[in-house]
Design a protein around this motif. Structure first.
Motif, short mmCIF file in Angstrom:
data_model
loop_
_atom_site.label_atom_id
_atom_site.label_comp_id
_atom_site.label_asym_id
_atom_site.label_seq_id
_atom_site.Cartn_x
_atom_site.Cartn_y
_atom_site.Cartn_z
N VAL A 1 -14.85 -12.82 -40.88
CA VAL A 1 -14.27 -12.75 -39.54
C VAL A 1 -15.26 -12.06 -38.61
O VAL A 1 -15.75 -10.97 -38.91
CB VAL A 1 -12.93 -11.97 -39.55
N GLN A 2 -15.57 -12.72 -37.51
CA GLN A 2 -16.54 -12.19 -36.55
C GLN A 2 -15.87 -11.96 -35.19
O GLN A 2 -14.95 -12.68 -34.81
CB GLN A 2 -17.70 -13.16 -36.38
N PHE A 3 -16.38 -10.96 -34.48
CA PHE A 3 -15.92 -10.71 -33.12
C PHE A 3 -17.02 -9.98 -32.36
O PHE A 3 -17.97 -9.46 -32.96
CB PHE A 3 -14.62 -9.91 -33.10
N HIS A 4 -16.91 -9.94 -31.04
CA HIS A 4 -17.87 -9.19 -30.23
C HIS A 4 -17.13 -8.43 -29.14
O HIS A 4 -16.03 -8.83 -28.74
CB HIS A 4 -18.93 -10.11 -29.62
N VAL A 5 -17.73 -7.35 -28.70
CA VAL A 5 -17.13 -6.52 -27.64
C VAL A 5 -18.24 -6.04 -26.71
O VAL A 5 -19.43 -6.08 -27.06
CB VAL A 5 -16.38 -5.30 -28.23
N ALA A 6 -17.84 -5.59 -25.54
CA ALA A 6 -18.79 -5.00 -24.61
C ALA A 6 -19.33 -3.69 -25.18
O ALA A 6 -18.57 -2.89 -25.75
CB ALA A 6 -18.11 -4.74 -23.27
N ARG A 7 -20.61 -3.47 -25.06
CA ARG A 7 -21.19 -2.22 -25.55
C ARG A 7 -20.57 -1.01 -24.86
O ARG A 7 -20.52 0.08 -25.44
CB ARG A 7 -22.70 -2.21 -25.33
N ARG A 8 -20.09 -1.19 -23.63
CA ARG A 8 -19.50 -0.09 -22.88
C ARG A 8 -18.05 0.18 -23.30
O ARG A 8 -17.46 1.16 -22.85
CB ARG A 8 -19.56 -0.39 -21.39
N ASN A 9 -17.48 -0.68 -24.14
CA ASN A 9 -16.13 -0.42 -24.63
C ASN A 9 -16.12 0.89 -25.39
O ASN A 9 -17.00 1.15 -26.22
CB ASN A 9 -15.68 -1.57 -25.55
N ARG A 10 -15.17 1.76 -25.13
CA ARG A 10 -15.20 3.09 -25.71
C ARG A 10 -15.06 3.08 -27.23
O ARG A 10 -15.38 4.07 -27.89
CB ARG A 10 -14.11 3.97 -25.10
N LYS B 1 -30.64 -16.10 -18.23
CA LYS B 1 -29.40 -15.41 -17.91
C LYS B 1 -28.61 -15.07 -19.17
O LYS B 1 -28.11 -13.94 -19.32
CB LYS B 1 -28.55 -16.28 -16.98
N PHE B 2 -28.49 -16.03 -20.08
CA PHE B 2 -27.76 -15.78 -21.33
C PHE B 2 -28.42 -14.66 -22.12
O PHE B 2 -27.75 -13.75 -22.62
CB PHE B 2 -27.70 -17.07 -22.17
N GLU B 3 -29.74 -14.73 -22.25
CA GLU B 3 -30.48 -13.73 -23.01
C GLU B 3 -30.27 -12.33 -22.44
O GLU B 3 -30.20 -11.35 -23.17
CB GLU B 3 -31.96 -14.08 -23.04
N ALA B 4 -30.16 -12.26 -21.11
CA ALA B 4 -29.92 -10.96 -20.46
C ALA B 4 -28.49 -10.47 -20.71
O ALA B 4 -28.26 -9.29 -20.95
CB ALA B 4 -30.20 -11.06 -18.97
N MET B 5 -27.55 -11.38 -20.69
CA MET B 5 -26.15 -11.00 -20.82
C MET B 5 -25.79 -10.53 -22.22
O MET B 5 -24.93 -9.65 -22.38
CB MET B 5 -25.25 -12.17 -20.40
N ILE B 6 -26.43 -11.09 -23.25
CA ILE B 6 -26.05 -10.68 -24.61
C ILE B 6 -26.48 -9.24 -24.91
O ILE B 6 -25.99 -8.66 -25.88
CB ILE B 6 -26.62 -11.63 -25.68
N LYS B 7 -27.35 -8.68 -24.07
CA LYS B 7 -27.72 -7.28 -24.27
C LYS B 7 -26.53 -6.34 -24.00
O LYS B 7 -26.53 -5.20 -24.45
CB LYS B 7 -28.87 -6.90 -23.34
N ALA B 8 -25.54 -6.86 -23.29
CA ALA B 8 -24.39 -6.03 -22.90
C ALA B 8 -23.25 -6.09 -23.91
O ALA B 8 -22.23 -5.43 -23.73
CB ALA B 8 -23.88 -6.46 -21.54
N ILE B 9 -23.42 -6.88 -24.99
CA ILE B 9 -22.35 -6.98 -25.99
C ILE B 9 -22.90 -6.67 -27.37
O ILE B 9 -24.12 -6.66 -27.59
CB ILE B 9 -21.69 -8.37 -25.99
#
Length: 202
Positions: free
Chosen positions: A50-59, A143-151
């Motif tokens: 099972v895989q999932f992703h979240v924002a790095r800023r999520n507490r 744009k995609f490559e930049a955005m994945i840094k945030a998750i």
């Protein structure tokens, strides 16, 4: 999960398929700063992980890695009035279906994260937008490559999977028929279908 064995859901492949179809989960983790819950889409791989992703800023993001997590996915649910039974001395209840997965969360590397995002979007686009499926190729270069840094992405190899399907399958034929009539009158065709499925063992 409900302790009554009549409601136990034990087929592992069925439960993982349910989780994959429902897709959206509550993910619980306990860390040094206390208990946390995340709300995120999940995808089940061909290997049953099972895989999932979240924002790095999520507490909760910083507390997940290498921790035991509990993933909960729910499906159809509905109130059941005691007035809808033909038998006496009944009480109101709630119909529901849910699956829980426990396992240790492993951080995915960037190539794995990209593969996860591609799998998730491809699965959902095929399901909900098959005429014009979205792909990341439609994004501006870089744009995609930049955005994945945030998750940040995680993968669980399930240690335990538990499920409940509680739709009055333990009741008499008369009470099940009355249950169906009550749910149909309440406009819950989805729960009527679930009652039939549970009664037939499907």
């Amino acid at each position: 999960m409900h302790p009554n064995p009549n409601f136990a859901w034990t087929n592992r492949s069925e439960m993982l398929d349910f989780m994959s179809r429902r897709a959206f989960a509550h993910i619980f983790v306990s860390g040094p700063t206390g208990a946390r819950v995340l709300h995120a889409p999940v995808i089940v791989t061909d290997a049953g992980r099972v895989q999932f992703h979240v924002a790095r800023r999520n507490r909760a993001a910083a507390t997940i890695a290498d921790q035991e997590v509990l993933i909960s996915v729910s499906g159809r649910d509905a109130y059941q009035s005691a007035n809808w039974y033909v038998s006496d001395d009944q009480v109101p209840t709630w119909h529901y279906e849910a699956v829980e997965v426990e396992g240790r969360a492993r951080i995915m590397g960037e190539p794995e994260l990209v593969a996860h995002l591609d799998l998730l979007s491809d699965t959902m686009e095929r399901r909900f937008s098959p005429e014009r499926p979205w792909t990341r190729d439609k994004m501006t270069a870089g744009k995609f490559e930049a955005m994945i840094k945030a998750i940040i992405g995680f993968e669980i190899d399930p240690i335990e999977i538990r499920g409940t399907r509680k739709f009055n399958q333990h009741k008499s034929a008369g009470d099940r028929a009355a249950t169906i009539a009550g749910q149909r009158a309440a406009g819950r065709a989805d729960v009527v279908a679930a009652i039939h499925e549970a009664a037939s063992g499907g």
